[in-house]
Motif scaffolding. Structure first.
Motif, short mmCIF file in Angstrom:
data_model
loop_
_atom_site.label_atom_id
_atom_site.label_comp_id
_atom_site.label_asym_id
_atom_site.label_seq_id
_atom_site.Cartn_x
_atom_site.Cartn_y
_atom_site.Cartn_z
N ALA A 324 0.84 -1.19 0.00
CA ALA A 324 0.00 0.00 0.00
C ALA A 324 0.88 1.25 0.00
O ALA A 324 1.98 1.25 0.56
CB ALA A 324 -0.91 0.00 1.23
N ALA A 325 0.38 2.31 -0.62
CA ALA A 325 1.13 3.57 -0.63
C ALA A 325 1.15 4.21 0.75
O ALA A 325 2.04 5.02 1.06
CB ALA A 325 0.49 4.54 -1.63
N ASP A 326 0.20 3.85 1.60
CA ASP A 326 0.14 4.39 2.96
C ASP A 326 1.38 4.07 3.76
O ASP A 326 2.11 3.11 3.48
CB ASP A 326 -1.07 3.82 3.71
N VAL A 327 1.60 4.86 4.79
CA VAL A 327 2.63 4.60 5.79
C VAL A 327 2.01 3.78 6.92
O VAL A 327 0.85 3.97 7.28
CB VAL A 327 3.16 5.93 6.36
N ALA A 328 2.77 2.85 7.46
CA ALA A 328 2.37 2.14 8.68
C ALA A 328 3.40 2.45 9.76
O ALA A 328 4.60 2.52 9.48
CB ALA A 328 2.28 0.64 8.45
N LEU A 329 2.93 2.65 10.98
CA LEU A 329 3.81 2.98 12.10
C LEU A 329 3.39 2.17 13.32
O LEU A 329 2.20 2.00 13.57
CB LEU A 329 3.77 4.48 12.39
N THR A 330 4.37 1.67 14.05
CA THR A 330 4.08 0.90 15.26
C THR A 330 4.90 1.43 16.43
O THR A 330 6.05 1.84 16.25
CB THR A 330 4.34 -0.61 15.06
N VAL A 331 4.28 1.43 17.61
CA VAL A 331 4.92 1.85 18.85
C VAL A 331 4.89 0.67 19.82
O VAL A 331 3.84 0.06 20.03
CB VAL A 331 4.22 3.07 19.46
N ARG A 384 -2.13 2.63 10.17
CA ARG A 384 -1.80 2.96 8.78
C ARG A 384 -2.49 4.26 8.42
O ARG A 384 -3.65 4.49 8.79
CB ARG A 384 -2.31 1.84 7.86
N ALA A 385 -1.78 5.13 7.70
CA ALA A 385 -2.32 6.43 7.31
C ALA A 385 -1.51 6.96 6.14
O ALA A 385 -0.46 6.42 5.80
CB ALA A 385 -2.27 7.41 8.49
N PRO A 386 -1.98 8.06 5.50
CA PRO A 386 -1.26 8.57 4.33
C PRO A 386 0.13 9.12 4.63
O PRO A 386 0.94 9.26 3.72
CB PRO A 386 -2.19 9.69 3.82
N SER A 387 0.45 9.46 5.87
CA SER A 387 1.76 10.02 6.20
C SER A 387 2.19 9.53 7.57
O SER A 387 1.38 9.04 8.36
CB SER A 387 1.70 11.56 6.21
#
Length: 437
Positions: A324-331, A384-387
């Motif tokens: 996906a073009a989206d960014v994924a981030l985990t904490v 997950r989000a666009p940025s």
């Protein structure tokens, strides 16, 4: 297909979550799994060191594919035993898994195959290592040669710190992992993680991420197994990714094949983006943790199909996996005391993640029906989000809804990329304004 997933951490929860989404997955088993994985798979009590027992289970349940999550069983040779029994397995054999099992092995291979990496020396005694320090400037990197759960790397900023790290390793501070030590020059640059799938012959790029190893905000404090990550890593541009494939990944695959120990599985390259180009810091022989969590959040291709193709040697002609073009981030939410001795047993209450978010279980257990912390890294709160900026906002809003007494996390995951996004936003706003004028 019937799939057995080996492991029970946050990486394995992400893999189970993605494997279970596939229409090809008819049954998913996990050993030992965890309470989060139980939502996607049937948990099985198997001793991963008992290769015969794992093989017997696979035969009894007509398992079509075994996916090995953590590094220790791979270094122990479980993939060799499974393949010898005629089972399809995703993960390298013990000889190839030395890429992670021995840092010295990897450094020697880099020298032989002309793979860019830091200058180094291998030492088998504290005396030799202390003497070798004279040839290195400070800061210097001291590494336990073997597996150390992501904690066997010390970046010493003084000679005294380097001396202490060497003595600690040879005195058993990291168990058998410190029986040999690798001393490396300190490399300047930004770190990034790059992943590739290989069946021992063909190679496919799988994606990039950036991990945050230090326990404290601003990248301070001791190294951990990882306190958070995001994907993709924009600093690893398409041009740099091709350099990594051409100068690091493919030469590694070719060198291992030439030795008669072909590598089959995922190659996880930890990279330093230096002024001279990407250089290899180290290899891991499995998906990263917590990088796997953000990669699985972005993966759009069928995961069992990909992993079976690797296991069966059928990567030739396949397209690069779709992300996906989206960014994924985990904490990572960790238990008090981590990365030292974590305080276990704290009760946890989780909110509904909803939408494009997931809470992956890394170190949890059920006691009398209550979810509790059972390890150092306990939860991976992921969105997950666009940025990166938007993904961070979503993740930390979800973190604030988790009831975990004593739990803590870094509040700055993705800070470099968020700063880059903030710096480019005025330019984007100007372009938008000009286009609507």
């Amino acid at each position: 297909m019937n799939i057995l997933l080996l492991g029970g951490g946050g990486r394995e929860h992400a893999l189970a979550w993605k494997l279970a989404q596939s229409p090809r997955c008819t049954a998913l088993f996990a050993a030992p799994g965890n309470p989060g994985i139980a939502a996607h798979a049937t948990l099985v009590d198997l001793d991963l060191a008992d290769h015969a027992g794992v093989i017997a289970f696979c035969r009894a349940q007509s398992v079509d594919l075994v996916v090995v999550g953590p590094e220790a069983p791979l270094v122990d040779g479980i993939a060799d035993s499974l393949r010898a029994a005629g089972l399809a397995v995703f993960g390298p054999g013990a000889a190839a898994a030395q890429l992670e099992g021995s840092k010295g092995f990897t450094k020697d291979l880099c020298r032989e195959a002309d793979i860019p990496t830091a200058r180094y020396v291998r030492c088998e005694s504290a005396e030799a290592a202390l003497a070798a320090l004279a040839d290195f400037t400070i800061p210097v990197v001291v590494k336990a040669d073997g597996l150390a759960a992501g904690k066997g790397v010390i970046i010493a900023t003084t000679r005294a710190e380097a001396d202490a790290a060497i003595r600690d390793m040879f005195d058993g501070g990291f168990g058998a992992s410190g029986a040999q030590v690798v001393i490396e020059e300190y490399m300047e640059g930004e770190e990034a993680s790059f992943f590739a799938l290989t069946d021992g012959k063909d190679v496919l790029a799988f994606g990039s991420a950036q991990d945050h190893k230090r326990v404290g905000e601003g990248d301070t404090g001791p190294n951990t197994g990882g306190m958070g990550a995001y994907s993709p890593a924009s600093v690893l541009t398409p041009a740099l990714e091709e350099q990594v494939m051409a100068r690091i990944i493919r030469p590694t695959v070719e060198a291992l094949a030439a030795r008669g120990t072909p590598y089959s599985g995922v190659l996880f390259a930890g990279l330093m983006l230096t002024a001279q180009g990407p250089k290899l810091i180290e290899y891991n022989c499995r998906f990263g943790d917590p990088e796997c969590q953000v990669l699985m959040m972005r993966l759009e291709s069928d995961l069992p199909d990909l992993l079976l193709a690797v296991a069966q040697g059928h990567l030739a002609g396949r397209a690069v996996p779709a992300m996906a073009a989206d960014v994924a981030l985990t904490v990572v939410m960790a238990a008090a005391g981590y990365p030292g001795t974590p305080e276990k047993g704290a009760p946890i209450s989780l909110p509904d993640a909803g939408g494009d978010a997931m809470i992956f279980h890394a170190g949890t257990a059920l006691r009398n029906g209550q979810l509790v912390a059972s390890g150092g890294r306990v939860l991976n709160v992921t969105a997950r989000a666009p940025s990166v900026t938007q993904a961070r906002e979503a993740v930390y809003a979800l973190v604030d809804r988790v009831d975990f007494p004593g739990g803590f996390c870094r509040r700055d995951i993705g800070w470099r990329e968020a700063a880059r996004e903030a710096a480019t936003q005025p330019e984007q706003d100007a372009v938008t304004s000009a286009g609507t004028a």
